[in-house]
Design an enzyme around this catalytic site. Structure first.
Site, mmCIF file in Angstrom:
data_model
loop_
_atom_site.group_PDB
_atom_site.id
_atom_site.type_symbol
_atom_site.label_atom_id
_atom_site.label_comp_id
_atom_site.label_asym_id
_atom_site.label_seq_id
_atom_site.Cartn_x
_atom_site.Cartn_y
_atom_site.Cartn_z
ATOM 1 C CD GLU A 283 -3.305 0.151 2.033
ATOM 2 O OE1 GLU A 283 -4.253 -0.781 1.642
ATOM 3 O OE2 GLU A 283 -3.058 0.430 3.182
ATOM 4 C CD GLU A 286 -2.416 0.991 -4.725
ATOM 5 O OE1 GLU A 286 -2.517 0.135 -4.013
ATOM 6 O OE2 GLU A 286 -3.451 1.335 -5.564
ATOM 7 C CB CYS A 303 -7.679 -3.483 5.275
ATOM 8 S SG CYS A 303 -6.163 -2.528 4.949
ATOM 9 C CB SER A 323 -5.172 0.768 -1.743
ATOM 10 O OG SER A 323 -4.333 -0.392 -2.187
ATOM 11 C CE LYS A 362 -11.104 -8.570 6.947
ATOM 12 N NZ LYS A 362 -10.211 -8.208 5.945
ATOM 13 C CD GLU A 365 -11.571 -9.753 2.379
ATOM 14 O OE1 GLU A 365 -11.282 -10.184 3.454
ATOM 15 O OE2 GLU A 365 -11.015 -8.704 1.745
ATOM 16 C CD GLU A 370 -13.614 -10.201 -6.446
ATOM 17 O OE1 GLU A 370 -14.693 -10.887 -6.804
ATOM 18 O OE2 GLU A 370 -13.751 -9.042 -5.800
ATOM 19 C CB CYS A 507 -10.967 -4.914 13.350
ATOM 20 S SG CYS A 507 -10.321 -4.173 11.484
#
Lengths: 578, 135, 169, 588
Positions: A283, A286, A303, A323, A362, A365, A370, A507
């Site tokens: 990150e 980037e 994230c 990102s 999550k 996710e 993908e 979190c």
């Protein structure tokens, strides 16, 4: 200040105190159900709809809800009058008369607020039985199971979904006895723009909204000797799981978690913090790349999977600003399924990756198409902090008295930068530590960017990095994220980087954490613990993680390079808003 | 036409006073006969619209140039809808009930032309009201 | 579960244009959501899910909110209605004068349940709260026409009047 | 002799036919003989409605009635009254209650039990023509408050009149205005609650359809009093005609400058807009109504805060209903004292009732507070249909209760109705006769309430459903005596703990019927209810009519021989009961 009388006891309390709060001050307990108070996040669910907290105001014909009725000078309250007690019992009985009695096999057994109330008021018989509401159970999503039949219409979830998170998926639909909280047209959650942030799950008093359980699948994988099952643990888990075993909120139990996971039979125990350090390096690279090459700014962190789903559905025209980094859990999953796998002599299918996450999203996710390679998911099963707690209990492990042990060292090392991923502001602070040294080439002395910490919903800070004033925005809670996004869209805000976490507090307040039942003190303790871990570690910058450096050296090549892109970066798909 | 003051309003009202005295007591300086027909939902549901149209037709057919039909609200005699009030200058206004379409001709012919009452349809006004014409 | 049609392409463009035009005249269409829904129901005859979704997008509010409002109010219907909506008044005055029997007979004559459309698409039946014409109780309305002092026996005749209209078309 | 008399001579159909008197001609003749023509005019009038005492002569302006006037009395009336100014006492109308001769007609209860304030213009003016409203002193009340009174004085006037809200609760209107007026801030709202959801009530509809300007005028007065420049009318979408007429009225009022900027050059601005309801009974509750106006689900919120503090758009808002508003111009024009002189001690003015059910004269009536139910039902309502026996009257709709025979003489006002377990509500009166089943009626209301419950709070959402289920069980003879206790407990609890006024009053139909008709509940609970019809052998004349109409052919018997019903087959449809010409069939 006003003078009031509660059960004959005189007391002076400030204006705008509720009867409930005033009663607490004189040691009088009043049961509540729909009430939810999270002052720090600006949340008060005050529908006053359950009528379980009603009390008698002397001289008034109708009972009043103590959770929302404000005191005034001369108010005279009886919380213990027969009229009030009967109404509470009667209303609770009514709720129970419309509730499935599958407590023994219910996911919320012994965690259920309705059940506790029934116990507290000692309900042993339902007098007015009758038809029960029936709606099909929605198991469509990979993250949340919705069973409207267990709904008590406290509307907490609606408050979270609409007012706090501004996701706008849940609303009361229909009216009267047939009323139900559901997405529009009662469609499945999977067909809606639900982000699976799990805040509804976190506040639901019953099992009407619960995280999907993957415990059985994990047990089965562990039982199969032909499977190689590895596990990773997210940063926020270690500061909360102790609560399930009677330990004080904020107790750091990293070592105990590792021991427990080994005892449960996992073949390797890795640290998601390793993935977090990896994320920071990608990150930060980037970000520096975007700044130096005139790329799109600001760059948003990616994230948080609920946040990712939120911008895909709510801001589908802005998919170029987040990102492209995968989240730490998926990065680590990808590395396990490639780098780690190559040293094992097994069929790829037999390697199973389990994540322990503080999060509901999550779970979803992990199943995103993908995020799989060669039809194999980067992560196979995602367990919440709570689920791990249940497994440990089921296995009869005395968690509180476990000895501590270390993560498997291959993918187990981590820095303080990774630890603070668990709280709001942490990701961006970690990234700043690395970006600073990357840009200036100097070593950073004081790594504590205190201006980035705190619990306000939206924070802004400018960090001087050499000649660059790095403008940083932070938001937690999707409602705050929306405000920030809209200001960017309108061109009124100019940031280089923005960190967003979907859950209030980050979190630590995730939808998969042990239920805090609205007690924000618990969240603060968890946050303190996160920063304590950071402070205790010898290395506090991600790019100083030697294992991570070794990984680049041996396997990935250059950070933000071709192989890194292939394994550690992703893309986003515009979604519908419904 | 905008009314800018109370006195303008009172002037206007005074110029309109015939309308009300005719309906209240029959007193008027005009010679226009008014037929008020109750055209609230209940009246319309009982056929007042048809009655209204029929009254207009009959009046035109008989070339009664001094008779006006005016639709008004509900008098409250729902059980006698459609209700019609006939206001003839110099006479106490009379109220008739159940004036359906097929009664319209009879009403005009008997009450307006021949000046006799339709005794079967006569409705007793059973109320007094807060005054409007007194100041 | 039956899949809900959320395809905006299935909506009549001309009708949508009329609705858009109306929304443009409102200074605060979100606050006036109920008026918007009334107009939409006037134009389309009912409020199918994809139309509700369209309105949500147009007003930039969540579809759940729109659906929450639509499903709250009995005046709004999410189902297609018959060409003629037979409304049987179930106000108290009508009730004490036998409205229930009238409703039962209507449903029996048309072989439908409440809010269901007859096979020929001609009728749907609903019960309504007080029409406010209690002197004619029990009442039944079809479209704009009011039928007062209804009895079970009168039901077939009343319905036939509307069936007849179709044959004449 | 300086005043001009008018003699209104009864020429009603009844008088004309029964007495064959041509009094009018007689009077004219005598007057001509006495050369009094320029002092007195004779007008033939319609029936005065006390035909039993006809023919009648009314003398104006003295406003007194002579009854049973004969040709031979003409001479005396003209000589004594017209010429000498002496009342002819022996011919005076005698009050049936006091047995006193009545010299003045107005203000006394002679035959007119009704007194109309709210409905004063309904049926008398064309609601679509503002000049007709102006002709009855329309907008003069607004003009006068703007010219002569400060907002505080208007509030004081309303307080002094003691007008109370006509929508249900009966909260003093003046106080409501005062609370709203006292709130800080410039943005305030006036709302007219025209969401008349009570099944069987239609007075608000009648006012809106018959006299919309009186509501607009009153709203402007309210706006001036509380400091609002915007009003809204929240009206049921089921009232298209009312909406149509309101729109016309608002347009005309704007044209005349009664709405809009700088009304009557006073600097006061006020305008009104319409918001539509969409079929939810609960939206009659003011907080629910406000949410509905804001484009939300019509769910009530707890009070306080009251709308007068935080209402529409969270601003101070005064919500009053249509009938309340309709009273206000008359109060302003005639004075607070005038209004306060009508009615009972704590309930001033009049109340409009919608009479329906098993009563002859179904319709709207407006009577002074304190009128008894007996007067309304028998004197105004014309008594029971087919002379059936009166059983009870349901008042106040789904929030009210039943009033049995023994309370027929209760003078109606807010407190007295509450005391006997009912409430004023919006003013629906449904009259029930001996054929009506009280438990079924309670079930009907609970079906309504649970269907219309917004579903927000537990007691209303689930409690009313459970109450309905119990009533359903009972009426199907599947209940038990225990059910009665559970039903009553539920009812009491809902009343005590529901969130909004509607929820709290939802059990009233059950509580009041259980109070007065406990035996009917018990009959169901102990399953003593006979649910078949039977034939009283002594009365049956053997006409066979019942056998012919029976849909299940369970009646047997030959001509002129008493028939028998096979109770095992009877479905209790009641067809035989209706068909029997000699009342020989006994109901279940």
């Amino acid at each position: 200040m006003v003078n009031i009388k509660i059960n004959g006891i005189r007391i002076q309390v400030p204006d705008h105190t509720t009867v409930l709060e005033a009663a607490k001050k004189v040691g009088v307990h009043i049961p509540t159900l729909c009430h939810l108070k999270l002052d720090d996040f600006g949340i008060v669910n005050k529908v006053s709809s359950c009528r379980v907290c009603v009390v008698e105001e002397i001289g008034k014909p109708s009972l009043i809800p103590s959770c929302s009725a404000l005191v005034y000078e001369g108010m005279n309250i009886r919380t213990d009058s027969v009229k009030a007690l009967n109404a509470r019992r009667n209303n609770l009985e009514l709720l129970l008369s419309n509730h499935p009695f599958d407590c023994l096999t219910c996911a919320k057994n012994l965690q259920c607020e309705l059940q506790s109330l029934a116990n507290e008021l000692h309900i042993t018989e339902i007098h007015a039985k009758g038809e029960k509401m029936f709606y099909p159970i929605d198991k469509s999503s990979n993250a949340i199971v919705k069973d409207p039949n267990k709904c008590v219409m406290c509307r907490r979830c609606e408050t979270m979904c609409n007012e706090v998170q501004t996701v706008g998926v849940l609303s009361a639909i229909n009216r009267g006895f047939g009323v139900v909280v559901a997405p529009a047209f009662n469609i499945d959650l999977a067909d809606s723009s639900c982000t699976y942030c799990g805040q509804c799950v976190a506040v639901c008093p019953t099992a009407a909204l619960i995280a999907r359980s993957d415990i059985q699948k994990v047990w089965r994988a562990l039982a199969n000797e032909r499977r190689h099952v590895v596990v990773q643990v997210a940063p926020a888990v270690r500061v909360a799981i102790g609560e399930m075993f009677g330990m004080a909120p904020g107790t750091i139990s990293t070592g105990k978690v590792v021991t427990a996971l080994r005892r449960l039979g996992f073949d390797a125990v890795f640290d998601t913090n390793f993935g977090a350090d990896l994320t920071i390096i990608e990150e930060a690279n980037e970000l520096v790349h975007r700044i130096q090459h005139g790329g799109v700014l600001p760059m948003l962190t990616s994230c948080c999977p609920a946040w990712v789903k939120f911008f895909e559905h709510q801001f589908p025209d802005m998919l170029d600003i987040p990102s492209t980094c995968k989240s730490p859990q998926i990065m680590l999953g990808a590395i396990i399924k490639s780098y780690y796998l190559k040293n094992l002599d097994i069929l790829p299918r037999r390697l199973k990756v389990v994540s322990i996450m503080p999060c509901v999203a999550k779970k979803a996710e992990g199943a995103r198409p993908e995020l799989s390679k060669d039809e194999l998911n980067n992560v196979d099963y995602v367990l919440s902090t709570r689920e791990l707690g249940y497994m440990i209990k089921e296995a009869g492990i005395d968690f509180a008295n476990l000895e501590e042990s270390e993560f498997d060292n291959l993918l187990g090392e981590s820095t303080g930068a990774a630890a603070i991923f668990g709280t709001t502001g942490g990701v961006i602070e970690a990234a700043t530590r690395t970006a600073y040294e990357m840009i200036t080439g100097e070593s950073l002395g004081n790594v504590d960017f205190k201006q980035l910490r705190g619990l306000e919903g939206i924070r802004e800070a400018t960090v001087k990095i050499g000649s660059l004033d790095l403008k940083i925005g932070i938001a937690h809670g999707l409602g705050n994220a929306r405000k920030l996004l809209e200001s960017i869209k309108a061109g009124t805000s100019h940031f280089h980087a923005i960190e967003i976490m979907a859950c209030p507090g980050g979190c630590i307040g995730g939808g998969g954490q042990p239920y805090h039942h609205g007690n924000q003190e618990i969240l603060k303790k968890r946050q303190d613990a996160i920063y304590a871990i950071d402070k205790s570690l010898p290395r506090r910058k991600s790019h100083e993680n030697e294992m991570v450096l070794k990984l680049y050296d041996e396997y990935l090549g250059a950070p933000y390079g071709e192989k890194a892109h292939d394994l550690l970066h992703t893309c986003y798909t515009p979604g519908e808003r419904i | 036409m905008k009314i800018n003051s109370r006195s303008e309003l009172v002037e206007l009202r005074k110029s309109l006073s015939n309308k009300i005295t005719l309906r209240e007591s029959g007193a008027t300086t005009d010679d226009t006969i008014e037929i008020l027909i109750g055209m609230a939902t209940c009246g319309i549901a009982s056929g007042a619209k048809d009655t209204y149209n029929e009254l207009i037709t009959v009046i035109e057919d008989l070339n009664l140039t001094n008779v006006k039909v005016i639709s008004v609200g509900c008098l409250g005699y729902c059980y006698m809808e459609p209700t019609v009030q006939v206001c003839i200058p110099g006479e106490e206004p009379l109220l008739y009930g159940k004036i359906t379409k097929d009664k319209a001709f009879e009403l005009i012919e008997k009450v307006i032309v021949e000046r006799v009452y339709l005794s079967d349809n006569l409705l007793i006004r059973s109320f007094d009201k807060a005054g409007a014409s007194n100041e | 579960m039956e899949k809900v049609n959320l395809d905006l392409k299935d909506l009549d463009l001309e009708k949508l244009a009329e609705l858009d035009q109306y929304i443009l005249t409102l200074d605060d269409p979100v606050e006036r959501l109920i008026n918007v829904l009334h107009r939409a129901q006037d134009i389309f005859g009912y409020l199918p899910p994809n139309l509700q979704l369209y309105i949500a997008r147009k007003l930039n509010i969540s579809a759940a909110k729109v659906n929450g409002v639509v499903s709250f109010y009995s005046y709004f219907t999410e189902e297609k209605t018959g060409k003629y909506v037979v409304s049987v008044c179930m106000g108290t005055a009508c009730y004490v004068k036998g409205a229930e029997k009238v409703l039962k007979r209507v449903l029996k004559e048309l072989c439908v349940e409440k809010n269901e459309v007859t096979k020929d698409g001609l009728f749907s039946v609903k019960d309504v709260r007080c029409v406010g014409a209690c002197s004619l109780a029990p009442i039944l309305t079809i479209g704009e026409t009011v039928f007062g002092h209804m009895t079970e026996e009168k039901v077939p005749g009343v319905l036939n009047k509307f069936r007849g209209e179709i044959n004449e078309d | 002799m300086n005043s001009k008399y008018t003699l209104l001579v009864c020429d009603g159909a009844s008088c004309k036919t029964t007495h064959k008197a041509n009094l009018a001609a007689g009077f004219k003749k005598v007057i001509a003989e006495k050369k009094l023509g320029e002092f007195v005019s004779v007008v033939k009038t319609g029936c005065f409605g006390i035909c039993g005492q006809g023919p009648i002569v009314k003398v104006l302006p003295d406003d007194l009635l002579y009854v049973s006037v004969k040709q031979t009395d003409i001479e005396e009336i003209v000589e004594e009254h017209i010429k000498n100014g002496n009342v002819v006492k022996r011919l005076l109308y005698t009050d049936p209650f006091t047995q006193e001769p009545v010299e003045k007609q107005k203000g006394k209860k002679i035959y007119q039990k009704q007194f109309r304030i709210a409905l004063r213009n309904c049926g008398l003016i064309n609601p679509e023509d503002i000049t007709e409203y102006i002709a009855v002193r329309g907008y003069e009340a607004l003009a006068s408050v703007l010219a002569d009174k400060t907002p505080i004085e208007v509030v004081e006037l309303m307080k002094k009149s003691k007008l109370r809200g006509r929508g249900g609760g009966g909260f003093p209107t003046g106080l409501k205005w005062e609370f709203t007026a006292k709130q800080p801030g410039n943005e305030k709202y006036v709302i007219c609650n025209a969401d008349e959801g009570d099944p069987g009530a239609f007075m608000d509809r009648s006012v809106l359809e018959g006299d919309p300007h009186s509501v607009l005028e009153a709203m402007a007065i309210a706006g001036y009093a509380i400091g609002a420049s915007q009003g809204y009318i929240y009206v049921r979408a089921e009232y298209p005609l009312a909406i149509h007429r309101l729109n016309i009225a608002m347009e005309q009022a704007r044209e005349y400058g009664f709405l809009g900027k700088n009304i009557f050059s006073s600097g006061f601005d006020f305008d009104i807009d319409i918001r539509l309801g969409a079929g939810a009974f609960v939206c009659g509750e003011e907080t629910a109504l406000i949410h509905s106006m804001e484009g939300q689900r019509g769910e009530p919120t707890k009070k306080p805060p009251f709308p007068s503090v935080s209402g529409f758009r969270k601003k101070p808002t005064s919500v009053n209903n249509v009938e309340t508003f309709a009273n206000i111009p008359a109060i302003v024009l005639n004075g607070a004292d005038w209004f306060a002189s009508i009615g009972t001690e704590n309930s001033k003015g009049t109340k409009v009732f919608a009479l329906a059910g098993k009563i002859n004269n179904i319709g709207l009536v407006e009577v002074p507070m304190g009128t008894t139910l007996r007067e309304i039902i028998y004197d105004i309502g014309g008594g029971m249909v087919n002379n059936k026996e009166f059983k009870a009257v349901q008042s106040g709709g789904p929030s009210g209760g039943v009033i049995p025979k023994e309370h027929l003489d209760t003078p109606i006002d807010y407190e007295s109705l509450k005391q006997i377990g009912s409430m004023m509500g919006s003013g629906g009166l449904i009259v029930l006769d001996e054929d009506d089943d009280i438990v079924q009626l309670a079930k009907f209301y609970l079906d309504f309430t649970q269907d219309e419950s917004c579903g927000k709070c537990t007691p209303c959402r689930i409690g009313t459903k459970r109450m309905y289920e119990i009533l359903d069980r009972l009426t199907k003879l599947e209940g038990s005596p225990d059910d009665l206790d559970i039903l009553e407990d539920l009812a009491v609890n809902i009343k005590n703990s529901a969130l909004c006024g509607l929820g709290q009053s939802a059990p009233n139909p059950v509580l009041s019927t259980m109070e007065y008709f406990k035996d009917e509940y018990e009959a169901y609970a102990y399953r003593k209810v006979k649910h078949t019809y039977s034939i009283i052998t002594d009365k049956c004349i053997g006409c066979t009519k019942c056998a012919r109409v029976c849909p299940v052919e369970c009646i047997s018997g030959s001509v002129k021989v008493p028939h028998v019903i096979d109770e095992s087959l009877c479905i209790a449809c009641g067809a035989c009961y209706t068909a029997c010409p000699v009342n020989a069939i006994e109901k279940p």
